[in-house]
Motif scaffolding. Structure first.
Motif, PDB file in Angstrom:
ATOM      1  N   MET A  56       7.696  10.524  -4.425  1.00  0.00           N
ATOM      2  CA  MET A  56       7.939   9.219  -5.016  1.00  0.00           C
ATOM      3  C   MET A  56       6.600   8.488  -5.077  1.00  0.00           C
ATOM      4  SD  MET A  56      10.517   7.378  -6.169  1.00  0.00           S
ATOM      5  CE  MET A  56      12.001   7.896  -5.333  1.00  0.00           C
ATOM      6  N   MET A  57       6.326   7.904  -6.249  1.00  0.00           N
ATOM      7  CA  MET A  57       5.111   7.119  -6.427  1.00  0.00           C
ATOM      8  C   MET A  57       5.522   5.695  -6.779  1.00  0.00           C
ATOM      9  SD  MET A  57       3.039   9.979  -8.556  1.00  0.00           S
ATOM     10  CE  MET A  57       4.525  10.688  -9.233  1.00  0.00           C
ATOM     11  N   TYR A  58       4.762   4.742  -6.243  1.00  0.00           N
ATOM     12  CA  TYR A  58       5.070   3.328  -6.444  1.00  0.00           C
ATOM     13  C   TYR A  58       3.878   2.608  -7.055  1.00  0.00           C
ATOM     14  CZ  TYR A  58       8.622   4.415  -2.906  1.00  0.00           C
ATOM     15  OH  TYR A  58       9.660   4.973  -2.201  1.00  0.00           O
ATOM     16  N   ASP A  59       4.119   1.795  -8.100  1.00  0.00           N
ATOM     17  CA  ASP A  59       3.058   0.926  -8.612  1.00  0.00           C
ATOM     18  C   ASP A  59       2.739  -0.130  -7.560  1.00  0.00           C
ATOM     19  OD1 ASP A  59       3.064   2.334 -10.987  1.00  0.00           O
ATOM     20  OD2 ASP A  59       4.222   0.857 -12.099  1.00  0.00           O
ATOM     21  N   THR A  60       3.786  -0.714  -6.994  1.00  0.00           N
ATOM     22  CA  THR A  60       3.663  -1.674  -5.899  1.00  0.00           C
ATOM     23  C   THR A  60       4.575  -1.179  -4.780  1.00  0.00           C
ATOM     24  OG1 THR A  60       3.389  -3.446  -7.527  1.00  0.00           O
ATOM     25  CG2 THR A  60       3.837  -4.098  -5.252  1.00  0.00           C
ATOM     26  N   PRO A  61       3.999  -0.472  -3.801  1.00  0.00           N
ATOM     27  CA  PRO A  61       4.846   0.124  -2.763  1.00  0.00           C
ATOM     28  C   PRO A  61       5.515  -0.930  -1.876  1.00  0.00           C
ATOM     29  CG  PRO A  61       2.518   0.608  -2.373  1.00  0.00           C
ATOM     30  CD  PRO A  61       2.592  -0.172  -3.632  1.00  0.00           C
ATOM     31  N   PRO A  62       6.739  -0.629  -1.415  1.00  0.00           N
ATOM     32  CA  PRO A  62       7.382  -1.513  -0.445  1.00  0.00           C
ATOM     33  C   PRO A  62       6.541  -1.606   0.833  1.00  0.00           C
ATOM     34  CG  PRO A  62       8.929   0.140  -1.270  1.00  0.00           C
ATOM     35  CD  PRO A  62       7.568   0.505  -1.773  1.00  0.00           C
ATOM     36  N   GLU A  63       6.734  -2.684   1.567  1.00  0.00           N
ATOM     37  CA  GLU A  63       6.009  -2.909   2.819  1.00  0.00           C
ATOM     38  C   GLU A  63       6.089  -1.675   3.726  1.00  0.00           C
ATOM     39  OE1 GLU A  63       3.668  -5.174   5.338  1.00  0.00           O
ATOM     40  OE2 GLU A  63       4.429  -5.865   3.416  1.00  0.00           O
ATOM     41  N   GLY A  64       4.943  -1.193   4.170  1.00  0.00           N
ATOM     42  CA  GLY A  64       4.900  -0.069   5.093  1.00  0.00           C
ATOM     43  C   GLY A  64       5.053   1.301   4.446  1.00  0.00           C
ATOM     44  N   THR A  65       5.103   1.355   3.116  1.00  0.00           N
ATOM     45  CA  THR A  65       5.262   2.618   2.396  1.00  0.00           C
ATOM     46  C   THR A  65       3.982   2.924   1.622  1.00  0.00           C
ATOM     47  OG1 THR A  65       7.612   2.153   2.114  1.00  0.00           O
ATOM     48  CG2 THR A  65       6.679   3.840   0.694  1.00  0.00           C
ATOM     49  N   PRO A  66       3.470   4.156   1.724  1.00  0.00           N
ATOM     50  CA  PRO A  66       2.266   4.492   0.959  1.00  0.00           C
ATOM     51  C   PRO A  66       2.575   4.567  -0.537  1.00  0.00           C
ATOM     52  CG  PRO A  66       3.123   6.439   2.068  1.00  0.00           C
ATOM     53  CD  PRO A  66       3.951   5.272   2.526  1.00  0.00           C
ATOM     54  N   PRO A  67       1.557   4.418  -1.390  1.00  0.00           N
ATOM     55  CA  PRO A  67       1.787   4.481  -2.846  1.00  0.00           C
ATOM     56  C   PRO A  67       2.330   5.835  -3.308  1.00  0.00           C
ATOM     57  CG  PRO A  67      -0.461   3.766  -2.349  1.00  0.00           C
ATOM     58  CD  PRO A  67       0.187   4.109  -1.059  1.00  0.00           C
ATOM     59  N   LEU A  68       2.011   6.885  -2.584  1.00  0.00           N
ATOM     60  CA  LEU A  68       2.534   8.223  -2.875  1.00  0.00           C
ATOM     61  C   LEU A  68       3.216   8.726  -1.613  1.00  0.00           C
ATOM     62  CD1 LEU A  68       2.804  10.784  -4.631  1.00  0.00           C
ATOM     63  CD2 LEU A  68       0.622  11.504  -3.706  1.00  0.00           C
ATOM     64  N   GLN A  69       4.510   8.999  -1.718  1.00  0.00           N
ATOM     65  CA  GLN A  69       5.284   9.443  -0.559  1.00  0.00           C
ATOM     66  C   GLN A  69       5.890  10.807  -0.861  1.00  0.00           C
ATOM     67  OE1 GLN A  69       8.783   7.092   0.281  1.00  0.00           O
ATOM     68  NE2 GLN A  69       8.720   7.615   2.441  1.00  0.00           N
ATOM     69  N   GLN A  70       5.503  11.799  -0.081  1.00  0.00           N
ATOM     70  CA  GLN A  70       6.107  13.116  -0.243  1.00  0.00           C
ATOM     71  C   GLN A  70       7.423  13.116   0.518  1.00  0.00           C
ATOM     72  OE1 GLN A  70       4.307  16.859   1.315  1.00  0.00           O
ATOM     73  NE2 GLN A  70       4.342  17.396  -0.853  1.00  0.00           N
ATOM     74  N   LEU A  71       8.526  13.210  -0.229  1.00  0.00           N
ATOM     75  CA  LEU A  71       9.844  13.171   0.369  1.00  0.00           C
ATOM     76  C   LEU A  71      10.251  14.528   0.926  1.00  0.00           C
ATOM     77  CD1 LEU A  71      11.621  11.030  -2.375  1.00  0.00           C
ATOM     78  CD2 LEU A  71      10.694  10.255  -0.181  1.00  0.00           C
ATOM     79  N   MET A  72       9.861  15.580   0.213  1.00  0.00           N
ATOM     80  CA  MET A  72      10.313  16.920   0.591  1.00  0.00           C
ATOM     81  C   MET A  72       9.287  17.951   0.148  1.00  0.00           C
ATOM     82  SD  MET A  72      13.896  18.491  -0.653  1.00  0.00           S
ATOM     83  CE  MET A  72      14.693  19.739   0.243  1.00  0.00           C
ATOM     84  N   ASN A  73       9.043  18.925   1.015  1.00  0.00           N
ATOM     85  CA  ASN A  73       8.155  20.027   0.689  1.00  0.00           C
ATOM     86  C   ASN A  73       8.729  21.293   1.294  1.00  0.00           C
ATOM     87  OD1 ASN A  73       5.745  21.817   1.848  1.00  0.00           O
ATOM     88  ND2 ASN A  73       5.151  20.934  -0.103  1.00  0.00           N
ATOM     89  N   MET A  74       8.848  22.320   0.469  1.00  0.00           N
ATOM     90  CA  MET A  74       9.315  23.624   0.940  1.00  0.00           C
ATOM     91  C   MET A  74       8.365  24.701   0.440  1.00  0.00           C
ATOM     92  SD  MET A  74      13.451  23.771   0.433  1.00  0.00           S
ATOM     93  CE  MET A  74      13.563  23.209  -1.265  1.00  0.00           C
ATOM     94  N   VAL A  75       8.266  25.754   1.205  1.00  0.00           N
ATOM     95  CA  VAL A  75       7.525  26.937   0.776  1.00  0.00           C
ATOM     96  C   VAL A  75       8.424  28.142   1.016  1.00  0.00           C
ATOM     97  CG1 VAL A  75       5.504  28.401   1.155  1.00  0.00           C
ATOM     98  CG2 VAL A  75       5.276  25.913   1.279  1.00  0.00           C
ATOM     99  N   ALA A  76       8.602  28.933  -0.034  1.00  0.00           N
ATOM    100  CA  ALA A  76       9.380  30.173   0.062  1.00  0.00           C
ATOM    101  C   ALA A  76       8.425  31.336  -0.187  1.00  0.00           C
ATOM    102  CB  ALA A  76      10.509  30.183  -0.959  1.00  0.00           C
ATOM    103  N   LYS A  77       8.613  32.408   0.577  1.00  0.00           N
ATOM    104  CA  LYS A  77       7.734  33.573   0.431  1.00  0.00           C
ATOM    105  C   LYS A  77       8.549  34.832   0.203  1.00  0.00           C
ATOM    106  CE  LYS A  77       4.075  31.588   3.123  1.00  0.00           C
ATOM    107  NZ  LYS A  77       2.836  31.863   3.772  1.00  0.00           N
TER     108      LYS A  77
END
Length: 168
Positions: A56-77
């Motif tokens: 999730m990316m924010y033009d104006t992030p909510p208080e305490g939230t970075p402008p770019l927030q990685q919500l989920m990351n998976m790696v499959a091999k």
């Protein structure tokens, strides 16, 4: 959860097999709130690793939230038998591998629920979807203190004991 590549990709919402360096992206921007949600499935150059991301990316992030927030990351091999297995799962930066029963399948379900929202040009409410998919044991088979304990052991002979005149 070990699956052939095409089945894993299907569970993630990708309708075809990716080749090396190929990606399948989804994205939606809400101009009113200044939020952009993007999701992507990427095949590695050697076709032995998939990376799955939701952010999730924010033009104006909510208080305490970075402008770019990685919500989920998976790696499959790809494994030696040719099937694929999810080896890494991070939700909001926290490692969730083996954190609960059926974690890999539920992670795919969460990712796909988010991408369905993106395809419908709707902003996914990640926390709501996360709660819906992972909550209270109804879908996870986990224990939450509701209901209870062991399953009763019933012998087939107890149900239809013809000798004692019981049965249907």
């Amino acid at each position: 959860m070990r699956l052939p590549l095409h089945e894993l990709l299907e569970q993630l919402g990708v309708g075809y097999v990716l080749g090396g360096y190929q990606t399948h992206p989804w994205s939606h921007m809400n101009y009113e709130t200044g939020q952009t949600c993007s999701a992507e499935v990427r095949m590695g150059p050697d076709e032995d690793e998939l990376e799955i991301e939701l952010q999730m990316m924010y033009d104006t992030p909510p208080e305490g939230t970075p402008p770019l927030q990685q919500l989920m990351n998976m790696v499959a091999k790809r494994q030696a038998d040719g099937k694929w297995e999810i080896k890494i799962l991070r939700i909001k930066g926290e490692n969730k591998v083996d954190a609960f029963s059926g974690w890999a399948g539920k992670a795919c379900e969460l990712f796909r629920a988010c991408t369905r929202k993106l395809m419908a040009e709707d902003m996914p409410d990640f926390d709501e979807l996360l709660d819906d998919i992972f909550r209270d044991g109804r879908r996870t088979g986990g224990s939450t203190g509701q209901g209870g304990g062991k399953q009763p052991k019933i012998k087939p002979g107890q149900l239809l004991d013809v000798k004692k005149g019981m049965g249907f």
